[in-house]
Design a protein around this motif. Structure first.
Motif, PDB file in Angstrom:
ATOM      1  N   ASP A  35       0.816  -1.221   0.000  1.00  0.00           N
ATOM      2  CA  ASP A  35       0.000   0.000   0.000  1.00  0.00           C
ATOM      3  C   ASP A  35       0.849   1.271   0.000  1.00  0.00           C
ATOM      4  OD1 ASP A  35      -2.296  -1.511  -0.203  1.00  0.00           O
ATOM      5  OD2 ASP A  35      -2.842  -1.305   1.921  1.00  0.00           O
ATOM      6  N   PRO A  36       1.859   1.388   0.874  1.00  0.00           N
ATOM      7  CA  PRO A  36       2.710   2.583   0.805  1.00  0.00           C
ATOM      8  C   PRO A  36       3.465   2.707  -0.527  1.00  0.00           C
ATOM      9  CG  PRO A  36       2.997   1.480   2.911  1.00  0.00           C
ATOM     10  CD  PRO A  36       2.162   0.576   2.049  1.00  0.00           C
ATOM     11  N   PHE A  37       3.891   1.569  -1.079  1.00  0.00           N
ATOM     12  CA  PHE A  37       4.596   1.610  -2.365  1.00  0.00           C
ATOM     13  C   PHE A  37       3.670   2.130  -3.461  1.00  0.00           C
ATOM     14  CE2 PHE A  37       6.020   0.006  -6.424  1.00  0.00           C
ATOM     15  CZ  PHE A  37       7.369   0.300  -6.405  1.00  0.00           C
ATOM     16  N   MET A  38       2.465   1.586  -3.524  1.00  0.00           N
ATOM     17  CA  MET A  38       1.514   2.013  -4.555  1.00  0.00           C
ATOM     18  C   MET A  38       1.126   3.483  -4.370  1.00  0.00           C
ATOM     19  SD  MET A  38       1.361  -0.462  -6.560  1.00  0.00           S
ATOM     20  CE  MET A  38       1.715  -2.203  -6.632  1.00  0.00           C
ATOM     21  N   ALA A  39       0.989   3.930  -3.132  1.00  0.00           N
ATOM     22  CA  ALA A  39       0.684   5.339  -2.868  1.00  0.00           C
ATOM     23  C   ALA A  39       1.843   6.233  -3.317  1.00  0.00           C
ATOM     24  CB  ALA A  39       0.388   5.551  -1.387  1.00  0.00           C
ATOM     25  N   HIS A  40       3.068   5.778  -3.079  1.00  0.00           N
ATOM     26  CA  HIS A  40       4.257   6.525  -3.510  1.00  0.00           C
ATOM     27  C   HIS A  40       4.269   6.678  -5.029  1.00  0.00           C
ATOM     28  CE1 HIS A  40       8.415   7.852  -3.705  1.00  0.00           C
ATOM     29  NE2 HIS A  40       8.678   6.850  -4.525  1.00  0.00           N
ATOM     30  N   TRP A  41       4.012   5.581  -5.744  1.00  0.00           N
ATOM     31  CA  TRP A  41       4.021   5.658  -7.205  1.00  0.00           C
ATOM     32  C   TRP A  41       2.837   6.464  -7.743  1.00  0.00           C
ATOM     33  CZ3 TRP A  41       6.941   5.277 -11.390  1.00  0.00           C
ATOM     34  CH2 TRP A  41       8.244   4.835 -11.181  1.00  0.00           C
ATOM     35  N   ALA A  42       1.712   6.432  -7.066  1.00  0.00           N
ATOM     36  CA  ALA A  42       0.578   7.266  -7.479  1.00  0.00           C
ATOM     37  C   ALA A  42       0.952   8.740  -7.363  1.00  0.00           C
ATOM     38  CB  ALA A  42      -0.651   6.951  -6.630  1.00  0.00           C
ATOM     39  N   LYS A  43       1.671   9.078  -6.315  1.00  0.00           N
ATOM     40  CA  LYS A  43       2.128  10.463  -6.125  1.00  0.00           C
ATOM     41  C   LYS A  43       3.120  10.858  -7.228  1.00  0.00           C
ATOM     42  CE  LYS A  43       4.468  13.391  -2.768  1.00  0.00           C
ATOM     43  NZ  LYS A  43       5.118  13.437  -1.458  1.00  0.00           N
ATOM     44  N   ILE A  44       4.066   9.973  -7.522  1.00  0.00           N
ATOM     45  CA  ILE A  44       5.047  10.254  -8.581  1.00  0.00           C
ATOM     46  C   ILE A  44       4.321  10.475  -9.910  1.00  0.00           C
ATOM     47  CG2 ILE A  44       6.888   9.248 -10.007  1.00  0.00           C
ATOM     48  CD1 ILE A  44       7.829   7.752  -7.464  1.00  0.00           C
ATOM     49  N   ARG A  45       3.406   9.587 -10.226  1.00  0.00           N
ATOM     50  CA  ARG A  45       2.720   9.660 -11.515  1.00  0.00           C
ATOM     51  C   ARG A  45       1.803  10.878 -11.621  1.00  0.00           C
ATOM     52  NH1 ARG A  45       0.528   3.907 -13.158  1.00  0.00           N
ATOM     53  NH2 ARG A  45       0.598   4.811 -15.247  1.00  0.00           N
ATOM     54  N   ALA A  46       1.358  11.406 -10.488  1.00  0.00           N
ATOM     55  CA  ALA A  46       0.497  12.591 -10.489  1.00  0.00           C
ATOM     56  C   ALA A  46       1.307  13.886 -10.537  1.00  0.00           C
ATOM     57  CB  ALA A  46      -0.398  12.585  -9.247  1.00  0.00           C
ATOM     58  N   ASP A  47       2.593  13.820 -10.259  1.00  0.00           N
ATOM     59  CA  ASP A  47       3.459  14.995 -10.231  1.00  0.00           C
ATOM     60  C   ASP A  47       3.789  15.419 -11.658  1.00  0.00           C
ATOM     61  OD1 ASP A  47       5.505  16.868 -10.027  1.00  0.00           O
ATOM     62  OD2 ASP A  47       6.681  15.693  -8.599  1.00  0.00           O
ATOM     63  N   ARG A  48       3.276  16.567 -12.046  1.00  0.00           N
ATOM     64  CA  ARG A  48       3.489  17.048 -13.423  1.00  0.00           C
ATOM     65  C   ARG A  48       4.942  17.421 -13.708  1.00  0.00           C
ATOM     66  NH1 ARG A  48      -1.417  18.153 -16.204  1.00  0.00           N
ATOM     67  NH2 ARG A  48      -3.204  17.971 -14.800  1.00  0.00           N
ATOM     68  N   THR A  49       5.755  17.603 -12.683  1.00  0.00           N
ATOM     69  CA  THR A  49       7.173  17.921 -12.904  1.00  0.00           C
ATOM     70  C   THR A  49       8.028  16.664 -13.026  1.00  0.00           C
ATOM     71  OG1 THR A  49       7.846  18.024 -10.567  1.00  0.00           O
ATOM     72  CG2 THR A  49       6.890  20.033 -11.545  1.00  0.00           C
ATOM     73  N   ALA A  50       7.488  15.522 -12.639  1.00  0.00           N
ATOM     74  CA  ALA A  50       8.265  14.282 -12.688  1.00  0.00           C
ATOM     75  C   ALA A  50       8.253  13.700 -14.098  1.00  0.00           C
ATOM     76  CB  ALA A  50       7.694  13.265 -11.697  1.00  0.00           C
ATOM     77  N   LEU A  51       9.398  13.218 -14.500  1.00  0.00           N
ATOM     78  CA  LEU A  51       9.532  12.500 -15.761  1.00  0.00           C
ATOM     79  C   LEU A  51       9.898  11.076 -15.401  1.00  0.00           C
ATOM     80  CD1 LEU A  51      11.725  15.149 -17.574  1.00  0.00           C
ATOM     81  CD2 LEU A  51       9.269  14.803 -17.851  1.00  0.00           C
ATOM     82  N   MET A  52       9.185  10.107 -15.951  1.00  0.00           N
ATOM     83  CA  MET A  52       9.446   8.718 -15.592  1.00  0.00           C
ATOM     84  C   MET A  52       9.317   7.825 -16.804  1.00  0.00           C
ATOM     85  SD  MET A  52       5.888   8.620 -13.636  1.00  0.00           S
ATOM     86  CE  MET A  52       6.015  10.381 -13.634  1.00  0.00           C
ATOM     87  N   GLN A  53      10.131   6.800 -16.825  1.00  0.00           N
ATOM     88  CA  GLN A  53      10.116   5.836 -17.913  1.00  0.00           C
ATOM     89  C   GLN A  53      10.303   4.433 -17.345  1.00  0.00           C
ATOM     90  OE1 GLN A  53      10.518   6.931 -21.875  1.00  0.00           O
ATOM     91  NE2 GLN A  53       8.931   7.799 -20.561  1.00  0.00           N
ATOM     92  N   THR A  54       9.701   3.490 -18.025  1.00  0.00           N
ATOM     93  CA  THR A  54       9.914   2.074 -17.742  1.00  0.00           C
ATOM     94  C   THR A  54      11.066   1.603 -18.623  1.00  0.00           C
ATOM     95  OG1 THR A  54       7.627   1.666 -17.127  1.00  0.00           O
ATOM     96  CG2 THR A  54       8.860  -0.224 -17.959  1.00  0.00           C
ATOM     97  N   ILE A  55      11.931   0.786 -18.050  1.00  0.00           N
ATOM     98  CA  ILE A  55      13.056   0.214 -18.786  1.00  0.00           C
ATOM     99  C   ILE A  55      12.670  -1.205 -19.201  1.00  0.00           C
ATOM    100  CG2 ILE A  55      15.498  -0.409 -18.702  1.00  0.00           C
ATOM    101  CD1 ILE A  55      15.705   1.655 -16.329  1.00  0.00           C
ATOM    102  N   VAL A  56      12.787  -1.474 -20.507  1.00  0.00           N
ATOM    103  CA  VAL A  56      12.420  -2.774 -21.065  1.00  0.00           C
ATOM    104  C   VAL A  56      13.655  -3.368 -21.744  1.00  0.00           C
ATOM    105  CG1 VAL A  56      10.916  -3.980 -22.701  1.00  0.00           C
ATOM    106  CG2 VAL A  56      10.046  -1.983 -21.450  1.00  0.00           C
TER     107      VAL A  56
END
Length: 151
Positions: A35-56
Motif C-alpha cells: 500500500d505505501p509503495f503504490m501510494a508513492h508511485w501514485a504520487k510520482i505519476r500525479a506529479d506534473r514535474t516528474a519524468l518517468m520511464q519504464t526500462i524494457v
C-alpha cells in the motif's frame, strides 16, 4: 533495450523489484509494503514535474528511471531488478533518458558502497562533487556520494 512511458502494470513489477533484500541493501533504500509503495508511485505519476520511464530489455520490464524536482534541484534516480544487473542496462537506459530530460544541471545521490551505480553515473557524464560539497551522511544515516551533470 528501450525506455517507454510507465504503464499501470509496470508498477506491480517495480514493487516486486524493490522487495529484493540485496537490491535494497545496494540502494540503501528500504523496501515498502504494497500500500505505501503504490501510494508513492501514485504520487510520482500525479506529479506534473516528474519524468518517468519504464526500462524494457529482452521484451521484459526490468526497471524504471525517474527525474523530479527536489529543493530547487532536478534529481534523477533509477532502479533495475537484480536479475538484470551487470548487463549495461542501467547505463544504456540512463543515456537514453538523458536525451529526454533537457534541464541541467541534474543531480544524483548514491550510497558510497554502490559501486555499480556510481559507475553508471560516471559513464553517462556525471561528475562526483568534491568531498566538501557532499553531505557526509544523508538524513537517514546512509553515507552518500553526490553527482552532478552540468551539460
Amino acid at each position: 533495450m528501450r525506455i517507454r512511458d510507465v504503464e499501470d502494470d509496470d508498477v506491480e513489477l517495480f514493487f516486486e523489484h524493490q522487495l529484493d533484500p540485496e537490491a535494497t541493501r545496494m540502494a540503501a533504500f528500504p523496501s515498502r509494503a504494497r500500500d505505501p509503495f503504490m501510494a508513492h508511485w501514485a504520487k510520482i505519476r500525479a506529479d506534473r514535474t516528474a519524468l518517468m520511464q519504464t526500462i524494457v530489455a529482452d521484451g521484459r520490464v526490468v526497471g524504471n528511471i525517474v527525474s523530479w524536482d527536489q529543493s530547487g534541484d532536478r534529481e534523477i534516480g533509477y532502479w533495475i531488478g537484480r536479475d538484470h544487473w551487470g548487463r549495461g542496462i542501467a547505463t544504456e537506459a540512463l543515456a537514453l533518458f538523458l536525451g529526454h530530460v533537457k534541464s541541467r544541471p541534474l543531480h544524483a545521490h548514491v550510497a558510497v558502497h554502490n559501486a555499480g551505480s556510481i559507475r553508471v553515473l560516471e559513464k553517462c557524464g556525471f561528475q562526483r562533487l568534491a568531498a566538501q560539497e557532499n553531505q557526509p551522511l544523508a538524513a537517514d544515516g546512509i553515507e552518500e556520494v553526490a553527482f552532478i551533470l552540468k551539460a
